[in-house]
Scaffold this motif. Structure first.
Motif, PDB file in Angstrom:
ATOM      1  N   ILE A 149      44.904  37.228  34.320  1.00 32.70           N
ATOM      2  CA  ILE A 149      43.617  37.925  34.361  1.00 32.70           C
ATOM      3  C   ILE A 149      43.465  38.568  35.739  1.00 32.70           C
ATOM      4  CG2 ILE A 149      41.118  37.695  34.131  1.00 32.70           C
ATOM      5  CD1 ILE A 149      41.573  35.217  32.441  1.00 32.70           C
ATOM      6  N   VAL A 150      43.364  39.883  35.776  1.00 30.12           N
ATOM      7  CA  VAL A 150      43.316  40.678  37.020  1.00 30.12           C
ATOM      8  C   VAL A 150      44.219  40.062  38.097  1.00 30.12           C
ATOM      9  CG1 VAL A 150      41.061  41.727  36.567  1.00 30.12           C
ATOM     10  CG2 VAL A 150      41.127  39.541  37.761  1.00 30.12           C
ATOM     11  N   PRO A 151      45.498  39.879  37.796  1.00 34.09           N
ATOM     12  CA  PRO A 151      46.363  39.104  38.691  1.00 34.09           C
ATOM     13  C   PRO A 151      46.798  39.853  39.940  1.00 34.09           C
ATOM     14  CG  PRO A 151      47.649  40.006  36.894  1.00 34.09           C
ATOM     15  CD  PRO A 151      46.214  40.358  36.599  1.00 34.09           C
ATOM     16  N   ALA A 152      46.939  39.113  41.022  1.00 39.37           N
ATOM     17  CA  ALA A 152      47.567  39.636  42.230  1.00 39.37           C
ATOM     18  C   ALA A 152      49.074  39.676  42.019  1.00 39.37           C
ATOM     19  CB  ALA A 152      47.228  38.756  43.424  1.00 39.37           C
ATOM     20  N   GLY A 153      49.730  40.632  42.668  1.00 41.98           N
ATOM     21  CA  GLY A 153      51.171  40.684  42.633  1.00 41.98           C
ATOM     22  C   GLY A 153      51.762  41.566  41.554  1.00 41.98           C
ATOM     23  N   PHE A 154      50.919  42.345  40.869  1.00 39.05           N
ATOM     24  CA  PHE A 154      51.411  43.319  39.894  1.00 39.05           C
ATOM     25  C   PHE A 154      51.317  44.737  40.468  1.00 39.05           C
ATOM     26  CE2 PHE A 154      51.550  39.822  37.233  1.00 39.05           C
ATOM     27  CZ  PHE A 154      51.877  40.125  35.929  1.00 39.05           C
ATOM     28  N   VAL A 155      50.142  45.100  40.957  1.00 37.05           N
ATOM     29  CA  VAL A 155      49.922  46.375  41.635  1.00 37.05           C
ATOM     30  C   VAL A 155      48.900  46.153  42.744  1.00 37.05           C
ATOM     31  CG1 VAL A 155      50.419  47.818  39.600  1.00 37.05           C
ATOM     32  CG2 VAL A 155      48.069  47.066  40.057  1.00 37.05           C
ATOM     33  N   ASN A 156      48.791  47.105  43.630  1.00 44.42           N
ATOM     34  CA  ASN A 156      47.764  47.069  44.669  1.00 44.42           C
ATOM     35  C   ASN A 156      46.889  48.307  44.585  1.00 44.42           C
ATOM     36  OD1 ASN A 156      48.512  44.598  45.944  1.00 44.42           O
ATOM     37  ND2 ASN A 156      50.202  45.657  46.976  1.00 44.42           N
ATOM     38  N   GLY A 157      45.636  48.147  44.975  1.00 37.64           N
ATOM     39  CA  GLY A 157      44.739  49.283  45.064  1.00 37.64           C
ATOM     40  C   GLY A 157      45.009  50.109  46.304  1.00 37.64           C
ATOM     41  N   GLY A 158      44.290  51.213  46.440  1.00 42.89           N
ATOM     42  CA  GLY A 158      44.475  52.082  47.595  1.00 42.89           C
ATOM     43  C   GLY A 158      44.069  51.407  48.893  1.00 42.89           C
ATOM     44  N   LYS A 159      44.909  51.507  49.909  1.00 43.90           N
ATOM     45  CA  LYS A 159      44.639  50.840  51.189  1.00 43.90           C
ATOM     46  C   LYS A 159      43.346  51.331  51.829  1.00 43.90           C
ATOM     47  CE  LYS A 159      49.486  49.875  52.317  1.00 43.90           C
ATOM     48  NZ  LYS A 159      50.593  50.111  53.280  1.00 43.90           N
ATOM     49  N   TRP A 160      43.127  52.636  51.803  1.00 39.02           N
ATOM     50  CA  TRP A 160      41.933  53.171  52.455  1.00 39.02           C
ATOM     51  C   TRP A 160      40.667  52.790  51.708  1.00 39.02           C
ATOM     52  CZ3 TRP A 160      42.107  54.451  57.260  1.00 39.02           C
ATOM     53  CH2 TRP A 160      43.291  54.933  57.810  1.00 39.02           C
ATOM     54  N   GLN A 161      40.748  52.756  50.386  1.00 37.70           N
ATOM     55  CA  GLN A 161      39.585  52.326  49.597  1.00 37.70           C
ATOM     56  C   GLN A 161      39.200  50.896  49.938  1.00 37.70           C
ATOM     57  OE1 GLN A 161      40.268  52.966  45.351  1.00 37.70           O
ATOM     58  NE2 GLN A 161      38.558  54.368  45.396  1.00 37.70           N
ATOM     59  N   ILE A 162      40.191  50.009  49.978  1.00 35.82           N
ATOM     60  CA  ILE A 162      39.926  48.609  50.298  1.00 35.82           C
ATOM     61  C   ILE A 162      39.401  48.469  51.723  1.00 35.82           C
ATOM     62  CG2 ILE A 162      41.011  46.344  50.592  1.00 35.82           C
ATOM     63  CD1 ILE A 162      42.919  47.136  48.298  1.00 35.82           C
ATOM     64  N   LEU A 163      39.958  49.262  52.631  1.00 34.44           N
ATOM     65  CA  LEU A 163      39.511  49.217  54.028  1.00 34.44           C
ATOM     66  C   LEU A 163      38.034  49.568  54.156  1.00 34.44           C
ATOM     67  CD1 LEU A 163      40.123  49.060  57.107  1.00 34.44           C
ATOM     68  CD2 LEU A 163      40.675  51.503  56.982  1.00 34.44           C
ATOM     69  N   TRP A 164      37.642  50.697  53.556  1.00 37.37           N
ATOM     70  CA  TRP A 164      36.284  51.199  53.741  1.00 37.37           C
ATOM     71  C   TRP A 164      35.258  50.488  52.851  1.00 37.37           C
ATOM     72  CZ3 TRP A 164      35.070  53.711  57.884  1.00 37.37           C
ATOM     73  CH2 TRP A 164      36.036  54.485  58.537  1.00 37.37           C
ATOM     74  N   LYS A 165      35.668  50.105  51.653  1.00 37.30           N
ATOM     75  CA  LYS A 165      34.706  49.549  50.711  1.00 37.30           C
ATOM     76  C   LYS A 165      34.546  48.035  50.821  1.00 37.30           C
ATOM     77  CE  LYS A 165      35.171  53.148  47.186  1.00 37.30           C
ATOM     78  NZ  LYS A 165      35.491  53.449  45.772  1.00 37.30           N
ATOM     79  N   ILE A 166      35.574  47.339  51.333  1.00 37.29           N
ATOM     80  CA  ILE A 166      35.518  45.875  51.368  1.00 37.29           C
ATOM     81  C   ILE A 166      35.744  45.325  52.777  1.00 37.29           C
ATOM     82  CG2 ILE A 166      36.540  43.747  50.481  1.00 37.29           C
ATOM     83  CD1 ILE A 166      37.221  45.222  47.928  1.00 37.29           C
ATOM     84  N   TRP A 167      36.875  45.670  53.402  1.00 39.28           N
ATOM     85  CA  TRP A 167      37.220  45.056  54.679  1.00 39.28           C
ATOM     86  C   TRP A 167      36.195  45.374  55.766  1.00 39.28           C
ATOM     87  CZ3 TRP A 167      38.380  46.590  59.663  1.00 39.28           C
ATOM     88  CH2 TRP A 167      38.979  45.637  60.477  1.00 39.28           C
ATOM     89  N   LEU A 168      35.833  46.652  55.923  1.00 39.56           N
ATOM     90  CA  LEU A 168      34.925  47.032  56.999  1.00 39.56           C
ATOM     91  C   LEU A 168      33.532  46.426  56.839  1.00 39.56           C
ATOM     92  CD1 LEU A 168      34.602  48.597  59.610  1.00 39.56           C
ATOM     93  CD2 LEU A 168      33.993  50.632  58.275  1.00 39.56           C
ATOM     94  N   PRO A 169      32.866  46.534  55.674  1.00 41.46           N
ATOM     95  CA  PRO A 169      31.559  45.877  55.547  1.00 41.46           C
ATOM     96  C   PRO A 169      31.632  44.357  55.669  1.00 41.46           C
ATOM     97  CG  PRO A 169      32.246  46.856  53.453  1.00 41.46           C
ATOM     98  CD  PRO A 169      33.167  47.374  54.500  1.00 41.46           C
ATOM     99  N   PHE A 170      32.760  43.768  55.250  1.00 44.86           N
ATOM    100  CA  PHE A 170      32.942  42.323  55.419  1.00 44.86           C
ATOM    101  C   PHE A 170      32.932  41.959  56.899  1.00 44.86           C
ATOM    102  CE2 PHE A 170      36.326  39.192  56.425  1.00 44.86           C
ATOM    103  CZ  PHE A 170      35.706  38.043  55.969  1.00 44.86           C
ATOM    104  N   LYS A 171      33.693  42.691  57.711  1.00 48.06           N
ATOM    105  CA  LYS A 171      33.747  42.413  59.141  1.00 48.06           C
ATOM    106  C   LYS A 171      32.394  42.672  59.810  1.00 48.06           C
ATOM    107  CE  LYS A 171      38.063  41.154  59.567  1.00 48.06           C
ATOM    108  NZ  LYS A 171      38.401  39.775  59.993  1.00 48.06           N
ATOM    109  N   LEU A 172      31.726  43.733  59.395  1.00 47.81           N
ATOM    110  CA  LEU A 172      30.417  44.044  59.985  1.00 47.81           C
ATOM    111  C   LEU A 172      29.378  42.978  59.638  1.00 47.81           C
ATOM    112  CD1 LEU A 172      30.223  47.918  59.428  1.00 47.81           C
ATOM    113  CD2 LEU A 172      30.454  46.711  61.611  1.00 47.81           C
TER     114      LEU A 172
END
Length: 287
Positions: A149-172
């Motif tokens: 179910i939505v498993p890790a290790g099959f494909v990855n999402g876009g690096k920039w999308q994850i950076l701006w939409k998840i990583w940056l607001p998480f750090k902030l």
């Protein structure tokens, strides 16, 4: 010692919040502690003793209520063993098996052997999906089929999308503590922003050291070594592991991919309707 949590107090608060979530569930369960070479592992056991075994490995500790909602819906049809991950756990020993070798598969092999489970349905959610295919590659003998179910290790999402939409607001958020930043992260991960389980998410988010390093992707050669039936559930709007991209790659690398399901309009964490679809999918496969 390295910890997934930013302090012992933070880990304690998350553990207490998780226990409250568990206590409020309409679920009778026991919690087993299993000794492995990677440290103690907590296994939540529920369901009917005379029913087929289903081993559920869920992902990050930020959303166990959603995984346990699936457990509640399956408890009358299976003997369910819900296993908490090692490196992001409030219940297990905090060890960090390597994602680059067979360590996670070895850990799960030890757990399944201790439980003396045979012909189990392996249900891996998110990072639990990564652990599941690592387990199958090491030793398939305890497993009858695997459902990812939505498993890790099959494909990855876009690096920039994850950076701006998840990583940056998480750090902030960890710096500024503004609730709007939590909502920004959650709207990218959760399908339904009104789910009760979201009350647990900010506490976990604040006290965690969320990792964003991608895990290795399963190769075509590895996928072809897996002989047990494999089924896949992907989410259409999953920013971490995009659904259409995942299904396309799975069809290309698995020689005999079983039934698949694409959750329409779903993000990484499904809503209750998505969980209903998942449960119906699992029951149809195992009837």
């Amino acid at each position: 010692m390295i910890s997934f949590f930013n302090s012992p107090r933070g880990k304690k608060e998350v553990k207490e919040a998780l226990q409250i979530e568990l206590d409020e569930l309409p679920l009778i369960y026991e919690c087993l502690t299993i000794e492995t070479s990677f440290g103690n592992t907590c296994v939540l056991v529920t369901g009917q003793e005379n029913k087929p075994p289903l081993v559920l490995i869920y992902g990050i500790n930020g959303c166990p209520p959603f995984a346990l909602d699936i457990v509640i819906r399956l408890k009358d049809d299976f003997r369910v063993f819900a296993i908490d991950g090692m490196d992001q756990s409030t219940l297990n020993a905090e060890t960090f098996p390597s994602v680059q070798n067979e360590s996670y598969g070895q850990w799960m092999y030890e757990v399944l052997a201790w439980l003396n489970i045979r012909n189990a349905i392996l249900l891996g959610i998110s990072f639990g999906g990564f652990i599941s295919w690592k387990t199958l590659l090491l030793d398939e003998r305890h497993v009858s089929r695997a459902i990812f179910i939505v498993p890790a290790g099959f494909v990855n999402g876009g690096k920039w999308q994850i950076l701006w939409k998840i990583w940056l607001p998480f750090k902030l958020y960890k710096w500024l503590k503004h609730s709007c930043l939590v909502r920004q992260v959650s709207k990218e991960l959760f399908t339904d922003q009104n789910e009760e389980g979201l009350a647990f998410f900010p506490k976990w988010l604040f006290h965690s050291q969320m990792a964003f390093s991608p895990v290795p992707l399963i190769t075509k050669e590895e996928a072809q070594k897996i002989k047990k039936p494999v089924h896949l559930i992907a989410a259409e709007k999953d920013v971490l592991f995009p659904g259409e991209k995942m299904l396309k790659r799975a069809r290309a690398i698995f020689p005999a991919l079983g039934e698949v399901l694409l959750l329409k309009n779903s993000r990484h964490v499904p809503d209750r309707y998505g969980n209903e679809q998942i449960v119906d999918f699992i029951k149809k496969l195992t009837q």
